[in-house]
Write a protein that holds these residues in place. Structure first.
Motif, PDB file in Angstrom:
ATOM      1  N   LEU A 134       0.637  -1.176   0.084  1.00 50.90           N
ATOM      2  CA  LEU A 134      -0.083   0.095   0.029  1.00 50.90           C
ATOM      3  C   LEU A 134       0.859   1.255   0.142  1.00 50.90           C
ATOM      4  CD1 LEU A 134      -2.801   1.290   0.106  1.00 50.90           C
ATOM      5  CD2 LEU A 134      -2.760   1.205   2.606  1.00 50.90           C
ATOM      6  N   ILE A 135       1.910   1.299   0.787  1.00 50.78           N
ATOM      7  CA  ILE A 135       2.971   2.546   0.807  1.00 50.78           C
ATOM      8  C   ILE A 135       3.607   2.461  -0.321  1.00 50.78           C
ATOM      9  CG2 ILE A 135       4.980   3.370   1.604  1.00 50.78           C
ATOM     10  CD1 ILE A 135       4.460   1.850   4.400  1.00 50.78           C
ATOM     11  N   LEU A 136       4.078   1.536  -1.284  1.00 53.06           N
ATOM     12  CA  LEU A 136       4.272   1.312  -2.390  1.00 53.06           C
ATOM     13  C   LEU A 136       3.578   2.243  -3.289  1.00 53.06           C
ATOM     14  CD1 LEU A 136       6.742  -1.689  -2.602  1.00 53.06           C
ATOM     15  CD2 LEU A 136       7.384   0.571  -2.473  1.00 53.06           C
ATOM     16  N   SER A 137       2.088   1.792  -3.440  1.00 56.13           N
ATOM     17  CA  SER A 137       1.238   2.080  -4.361  1.00 56.13           C
ATOM     18  C   SER A 137       0.780   3.663  -4.134  1.00 56.13           C
ATOM     19  CB  SER A 137      -0.270   1.527  -4.241  1.00 56.13           C
ATOM     20  OG  SER A 137      -0.134   0.210  -4.563  1.00 56.13           O
ATOM     21  N   ARG A 138       0.856   4.217  -2.961  1.00 56.70           N
ATOM     22  CA  ARG A 138       0.766   5.599  -2.534  1.00 56.70           C
ATOM     23  C   ARG A 138       1.877   6.509  -3.243  1.00 56.70           C
ATOM     24  NH1 ARG A 138      -1.464   5.160   3.548  1.00 56.70           N
ATOM     25  NH2 ARG A 138      -3.714   4.578   2.988  1.00 56.70           N
ATOM     26  N   ASN A 139       3.182   5.774  -3.053  1.00 58.44           N
ATOM     27  CA  ASN A 139       4.353   6.613  -3.738  1.00 58.44           C
ATOM     28  C   ASN A 139       4.219   6.674  -5.457  1.00 58.44           C
ATOM     29  OD1 ASN A 139       5.422   7.316  -1.312  1.00 58.44           O
ATOM     30  ND2 ASN A 139       6.779   5.032  -1.056  1.00 58.44           N
ATOM     31  N   ASP A 140       3.873   5.631  -5.835  1.00 58.93           N
ATOM     32  CA  ASP A 140       3.559   5.316  -7.242  1.00 58.93           C
ATOM     33  C   ASP A 140       2.659   6.392  -7.873  1.00 58.93           C
ATOM     34  OD1 ASP A 140       5.554   3.145  -7.400  1.00 58.93           O
ATOM     35  OD2 ASP A 140       3.707   1.588  -7.541  1.00 58.93           O
ATOM     36  N   TYR A 141       1.421   6.591  -6.979  1.00 60.74           N
ATOM     37  CA  TYR A 141       0.506   7.414  -7.349  1.00 60.74           C
ATOM     38  C   TYR A 141       0.859   9.023  -7.222  1.00 60.74           C
ATOM     39  CZ  TYR A 141      -4.014  10.127  -7.309  1.00 60.74           C
ATOM     40  OH  TYR A 141      -5.163  10.667  -7.595  1.00 60.74           O
ATOM     41  N   ARG A 142       1.872   9.442  -6.164  1.00 63.04           N
ATOM     42  CA  ARG A 142       2.507  10.579  -6.104  1.00 63.04           C
ATOM     43  C   ARG A 142       3.342  10.971  -7.225  1.00 63.04           C
ATOM     44  NH1 ARG A 142       3.073   8.877  -0.735  1.00 63.04           N
ATOM     45  NH2 ARG A 142       1.747   9.627   0.786  1.00 63.04           N
ATOM     46  N   MET A 143       4.077   9.992  -7.450  1.00 68.42           N
ATOM     47  CA  MET A 143       5.150  10.138  -8.832  1.00 68.42           C
ATOM     48  C   MET A 143       4.484  10.469  -9.930  1.00 68.42           C
ATOM     49  SD  MET A 143       7.853   7.343  -7.575  1.00 68.42           S
ATOM     50  CE  MET A 143       8.886   7.291  -8.916  1.00 68.42           C
ATOM     51  N   MET A 144       3.332   9.474 -10.271  1.00 67.15           N
ATOM     52  CA  MET A 144       2.587   9.711 -11.471  1.00 67.15           C
ATOM     53  C   MET A 144       2.006  10.957 -11.666  1.00 67.15           C
ATOM     54  SD  MET A 144       1.647   8.624 -14.397  1.00 67.15           S
ATOM     55  CE  MET A 144       2.740   6.739 -14.288  1.00 67.15           C
ATOM     56  N   LEU A 145       1.385  11.499 -10.167  1.00 63.97           N
ATOM     57  CA  LEU A 145       0.560  12.753 -10.482  1.00 63.97           C
ATOM     58  C   LEU A 145       1.670  13.864 -10.686  1.00 63.97           C
ATOM     59  CD1 LEU A 145      -1.916  14.318  -9.606  1.00 63.97           C
ATOM     60  CD2 LEU A 145      -1.079  14.399  -7.446  1.00 63.97           C
ATOM     61  N   ASN A 146       2.944  13.858 -10.127  1.00 62.80           N
ATOM     62  CA  ASN A 146       3.879  14.782 -10.256  1.00 62.80           C
ATOM     63  C   ASN A 146       4.239  14.924 -11.754  1.00 62.80           C
ATOM     64  OD1 ASN A 146       3.976  15.822  -7.886  1.00 62.80           O
ATOM     65  ND2 ASN A 146       5.288  14.168  -7.109  1.00 62.80           N
ATOM     66  N   LYS A 147       4.221  13.505 -12.349  1.00 55.79           N
ATOM     67  CA  LYS A 147       4.564  13.434 -13.949  1.00 55.79           C
ATOM     68  C   LYS A 147       3.776  14.127 -14.637  1.00 55.79           C
ATOM     69  CE  LYS A 147       6.383  10.068 -17.203  1.00 55.79           C
ATOM     70  NZ  LYS A 147       5.625  10.604 -18.206  1.00 55.79           N
ATOM     71  N   ILE A 148       2.547  13.745 -14.528  1.00 53.70           N
ATOM     72  CA  ILE A 148       1.531  14.253 -15.263  1.00 53.70           C
ATOM     73  C   ILE A 148       1.429  15.957 -15.148  1.00 53.70           C
ATOM     74  CG2 ILE A 148      -0.864  14.466 -15.359  1.00 53.70           C
ATOM     75  CD1 ILE A 148      -1.228  11.661 -14.567  1.00 53.70           C
ATOM     76  N   ILE A 149       1.607  16.480 -13.985  1.00 58.68           N
ATOM     77  CA  ILE A 149       1.807  17.792 -13.841  1.00 58.68           C
ATOM     78  C   ILE A 149       2.674  18.479 -14.633  1.00 58.68           C
ATOM     79  CG2 ILE A 149       1.838  19.775 -12.208  1.00 58.68           C
ATOM     80  CD1 ILE A 149       0.426  18.021 -10.091  1.00 58.68           C
ATOM     81  N   SER A 150       4.233  17.930 -14.580  1.00 61.38           N
ATOM     82  CA  SER A 150       5.283  18.281 -15.072  1.00 61.38           C
ATOM     83  C   SER A 150       4.893  18.185 -16.752  1.00 61.38           C
ATOM     84  CB  SER A 150       6.436  17.763 -14.942  1.00 61.38           C
ATOM     85  OG  SER A 150       7.691  17.875 -15.326  1.00 61.38           O
TER      86      SER A 150
END
Length: 257
Positions: A134-150
């Protein structure tokens, strides 16, 4: 009598044909007189924040990661339930009918429980792995969110850059044409050489090619931007703002931070 009927039916068919032609002519004329673009879809103007919001909302990657998070939460609940003893209850009812004898009915309720005293830490390990997933999934979500914004900001900035390039080339083309007009007049008066005139013509042609290339790049970036936002390809889209205002606002934001 038969001849009159034939003439009447022919007259009716001809009249119907004429009415159809008149109606079709009126329809075509009315359609042609409609204002241009009456059926055209209105262009959607997007700023940076709207673009980022649409990209996040339409991201299939974020949806997939979010679904994985829900599965990981269920895995944690399942792993946590394994710490408790298991309890099972069974109920059995049997009827026996005997001819010329007494009937019998049997009801049985059985309860069984299983308590694991020591499992070598297997349940604890499964629980910790589920929480880690679950922790890894949350980190993946943050990373993907930052990538989409960038990625959305970079694509938005590219469109502003191409629009600025078009504006610069248009102004340069106007100045080049004015210079070409002056040098042509001077050449006709004998105050400029043919080489001077050719140099200005070459520069004007080069600017025209650069302007055309920038316009094509602008349309390409818009199409790529629409694909990134996962919008309908038929939807007309354009962005608000210009490069100068964007850079100034970004600089002010960085100074404030």
């Amino acid at each position: 009598m038969r001849k009159n009927r034939t003439q009447n039916s022919r007259y009716v068919r001809e009249k119907v044909t004429v009415m159809r032609e008149i109606f079709l002519l009126i329809f075509i004329t009315g359609f042609a007189l409609l204002p241009d673009g009456i059926f055209a879809e209105e262009t959607i103007l997007l700023n940076e924040n709207d673009s980022i919001a649409i990209a996040i909302n339409n991201s299939l990657e974020l949806v997939a990661i979010k679904t994985k998070q829900d599965i990981d939460k269920l895995s944690i609940s399942e792993a946590f339930r394994n710490f408790f003893p298991s309890l099972s209850v069974s109920y059995i009812q049997s009827d026996s009918i005997v001819k010329r004898g007494d009937d019998t009915r049997t009801k049985t309720i059985s309860v069984s429980s299983e308590i694991v005293v020591y499992d070598g830490g297997e349940k604890k390990l499964s629980y910790d792995i589920a929480k880690l997933q679950l922790i890894l999934s949350r980190n993946d979500y943050r990373m993907m969110l930052n990538k989409i914004i960038s990625d959305t900001r970079n694509a938005y900035l590219k469109i502003l850059y191409e629009r600025k390039a078009i504006d610069i080339y248009r102004k340069s083309l106007e100045k080049g044409k004015m210079q070409l007009l002056f040098v042509t007049k001077e050449y006709e008066l004998g105050e400029a050489t043919k080489l001077n005139k050719l140099e200005i013509e070459t520069k004007v042609n080069e600017i025209e090619l650069n302007l055309k290339q920038s316009q094509e790049n602008y349309q390409t970036e818009l199409k790529n931007f629409k694909i990134m936002l996962k919008l309908d390809w038929q939807t007309p889209v354009d962005i608000e703002g210009n490069l100068d205002d964007y850079l100034v606002s970004s600089l002010d934001s960085s100074v404030t931070d």
